[in-house]
Design an enzyme around this catalytic site. Structure first.
Site, PDB file in Angstrom:
ATOM      1  N   HIS A 168      52.461  45.030 -60.417  1.00  0.00           N
ATOM      2  CA  HIS A 168      52.259  44.125 -59.152  1.00  0.00           C
ATOM      3  C   HIS A 168      50.724  43.679 -58.965  1.00  0.00           C
ATOM      4  CE1 HIS A 168      51.725  44.180 -54.864  1.00  0.00           C
ATOM      5  NE2 HIS A 168      53.163  44.319 -54.781  1.00  0.00           N
TER       6      HIS A 168
ATOM      7  N   GLN B 149      56.003  52.862 -56.162  1.00  0.00           N
ATOM      8  CA  GLN B 149      57.582  53.168 -56.172  1.00  0.00           C
ATOM      9  C   GLN B 149      57.656  54.578 -56.725  1.00  0.00           C
ATOM     10  OE1 GLN B 149      59.491  50.920 -54.916  1.00  0.00           O
ATOM     11  NE2 GLN B 149      57.702  49.292 -54.770  1.00  0.00           N
TER      12      GLN B 149
ATOM     13  N   LYS C 286      55.905  53.055 -47.843  1.00  0.00           N
ATOM     14  CA  LYS C 286      57.232  53.027 -48.734  1.00  0.00           C
ATOM     15  C   LYS C 286      57.754  54.269 -48.719  1.00  0.00           C
ATOM     16  CE  LYS C 286      55.880  49.066 -51.725  1.00  0.00           C
ATOM     17  NZ  LYS C 286      54.790  48.400 -51.113  1.00  0.00           N
TER      18      LYS C 286
ATOM     19  N   CYS D 283      55.382  39.724 -55.867  1.00  0.00           N
ATOM     20  CA  CYS D 283      53.822  40.058 -56.140  1.00  0.00           C
ATOM     21  C   CYS D 283      53.660  40.530 -57.826  1.00  0.00           C
ATOM     22  CB  CYS D 283      53.405  40.931 -55.281  1.00  0.00           C
ATOM     23  SG  CYS D 283      53.230  40.707 -53.470  1.00  0.00           S
TER      24      CYS D 283
END
Lengths: 165, 414
Positions: B131, B211, B234, B372
């Protein structure tokens, strides 16, 4: 799951003329012996369009073309822009830019846009007005105006522009 | 999915969905189908209520504890730190630093540890899937120090091959900074093997866990990394809060990131001494309620059977991959074995942005664009992708809704 009928604003956004220019863009190339060139970036989506043009000494856009990757809206806009401007004066490019911008943000309709330009540009306005479907999709306005921003930068002699101005 | 998360049968997704108020709303007259949790997850009522309660009943500035309310707020803030510590199995509480997000956490490491320990000619290894937030801070460090960035390649299916990775690490490698899980491809990187390679070369390992923390069981001691960062939003928590975990010795050796209140031991105009970590890195009034909200999100996750959550997400992914592959013109991007529930794809003749616009009118929220990760897009040979990402509240029916919306999009766009 039963497919619900398509909403009208989607049909307006993706009308035939947009899809046609989006899938079969005109003037997708580099202008030979171009006198100016500029790249437009939309940092939100990464779309890029490079506009090249050849301007005669007396200020006529002899040829306008573009290269790049983008969504149906940005490619159709670039394609229609290149057609509308061939043979026009630089001053007309600025007028059409303003008209397209105001059409896309919903400030004016096609008739009002026609009032701002010479009578012989009426057909071009009719075509370009197909872009105004983006007014129902605020985040997509930049897609429609990206090639125009690149064009103006090109004519102003600036090599780069971005939608985030 | 992670080996520690053994599959269990029962998972009541209907009950879980009832915890997320936003899932009951409609978009454009259609039920909301939220498939963009990898960008930001929705929040359970328990988090929303914890935030509301903190502001309504327990709010004051922290670490100024001469009065009851401040003491209460400080206790809640520090309790959130302990919740995070336990969640990632950090050895010490002082190793858990609150930041305003994962981006700030990486910038913090680059600006403090990086500026102190990275010199001209030193190498930092990244992967091709990173990212922008795990690329640009290192480019800034490169520009400031003259270090060199080296990029480990990604295979066509989105896998990171450890043999290829090993070729990029060398005696000059001082830091390896990689995603735990790719936000575009869902690939779970072989982080334990990477940790071994990094440490054998005498380098430190930073994992971008944005993530990873959502989809994997994270034990920072077991992973063998030296820095682990993630964001709260997230992980079903609020925005404005992130975590930097680093080994104590590293935090001790790093200079402060920002100067200000709360990070000092004593201040005179002649000399200021720093507070020990984590306060050293938490200058100014911290995101107090955001930290409390993150703590509530962790509490919420702890009420669920995480193995069952993992199995549910895994099943959603398998069903989505199978269903997407059956849509004419769709090509899956990212098919690495054991990947997390994030699926990118492209559709022939339809740009991702046009797809996302049409899908939105069906109530289906997906991400379209470069995610991104522009360098990765270039490697994959695409300008953009459409990404559906799945969370613990998604259903098989929502996968069906995605597929139906895609077929409808083909009617509009093709």
């Amino acid at each position: 799951m039963i497919a619900a009928p398509l909403t009208d604003d989607l049909r307006t956004l993706y009308q035939e003329v947009i899809l046609d220019h989006g899938k079969h863009p005109r003037n997708l190339r580099i202008v030979e012996h171009h006198t100016c060139k500029a790249q437009g970036n939309n940092p939100m989506c990464g779309d890029r369009v490079t506009v090249t043009a050849r301007v005669s000494p007396d200020g006529v856009l002899e040829d306008v073309a573009f290269e790049g990757k983008g969504c149906a809206i940005s490619i159709a806009s670039a394609s229609m822009m290149s057609e509308a401007l061939a043979g026009q004066k630089v001053a007309v490019a600025h007028q059409l830019f303003t008209a397209v911008h105001d059409l896309c943000v919903g400030k004016i309709d096609a008739d009002q846009a026609k009032a701002t330009v010479a009578a012989d540009l009426g057909d071009s306005i009719d075509k370009l007005a197909s872009l105004s479907g983006v007014r129902q999709f605020p985040v997509r306005v930049k897609c429609a105006t990206l090639p125009w921003h690149a064009l103006i930068s090109c004519l102003d002699g600036k090599p780069q522009t971005t939608t985030e101005k | 999915m992670n080996k520690k998360l053994v599959k269990t049968a029962a998972y009541d997704v209907t009950k879980v969905r009832a915890d997320f108020p936003i899932l009951a709303r409609e978009v454009h007259g259609k039920p909301l189908v939220y498939l963009d949790s990898a960008a930001s997850a929705q929040k359970p009522r328990q988090v929303i209520e914890a935030i509301s309660r903190a502001y309504s009943h327990e709010y004051a500035n922290v670490h100024r504890g001469a009065y009851y309310l401040s003491e209460t707020a400080t206790t809640a803030y520090e309790a959130a730190r302990e919740k995070v510590r336990r969640f990632i199995n950090a050895a010490r509480l002082k190793e858990v630093v609150f930041t305003k997000g994962a981006t700030e956490a990486i910038n913090l490491v680059a600006a403090t540890w990086g500026r102190s320990f990275i010199k001209a000619g030193d190498e930092i290894v990244l992967t091709a899937v990173e990212h922008h937030s795990n690329i640009v801070p290192w480019q800034l460090l490169r520009d400031a120090t003259g270090c060199v960035l080296r990029i480990a390649p990604v295979a066509v299916n989105g896998s990171i091959d450890i043999q290829e990775f090993a070729k990029v690490i060398g005696p000059k490698t001082k830091l390896v900074a990689v995603a735990h899980v790719s936000n575009v491809l869902g690939t779970v990187l072989p982080v334990r093997e990477i940790a071994e390679l990094a440490h054998a070369a005498g380098a430190k390992l930073l994992l971008d866990g944005c993530q990873g923390i959502v989809h994997e069981y994270v034990d920072v001691q077991d992973l063998g990394c030296d820095f682990y960062v993630f964001s709260g939003h997230k992980l079903y928590g609020p925005t404005g809060i992130g975590i930097l975990w680093a080994r104590e010795a590293l935090l001790e050796a790093m200079p402060p990131y920002q100067g200000g209140g709360d990070m000092i031991d004593s201040v005179t105009f002649a000399k200021t001494t720093w507070a020990p970590p984590p306060a050293k890195f938490e200058a100014g009034t911290p995101p107090i309620v955001q930290a409390i909200g993150l703590g509530a999100a962790i509490d919420y996750l702890n009420t669920l059977d995480r193995a069952a959550v993992a199995a549910h997400e895994s099943a959603l992914l398998r069903y989505a991959m199978t269903s997407l592959a059956q849509v004419p013109g769709v090509r899956l991007i990212g098919t690495a074995p054991g990947k997390a529930a994030v699926q990118s794809f492209v559709m022939e003749g339809a740009h991702p942005h046009d797809l996302a616009t049409v899908l939105d009118r069906s109530g289906v929220c997906v991400r379209a664009g470069h995610h991104c990760a522009q360098p990765l897009m270039e490697i994959l040979g695409v300008n953009a992708t459409t990404r559906a990402s799945f969370a613990l509240y998604n259903t098989m029916g929502e996968v069906d809704a995605l597929i139906a919306a895609l077929r409808k999009a083909q009617e509009v766009l093709l």
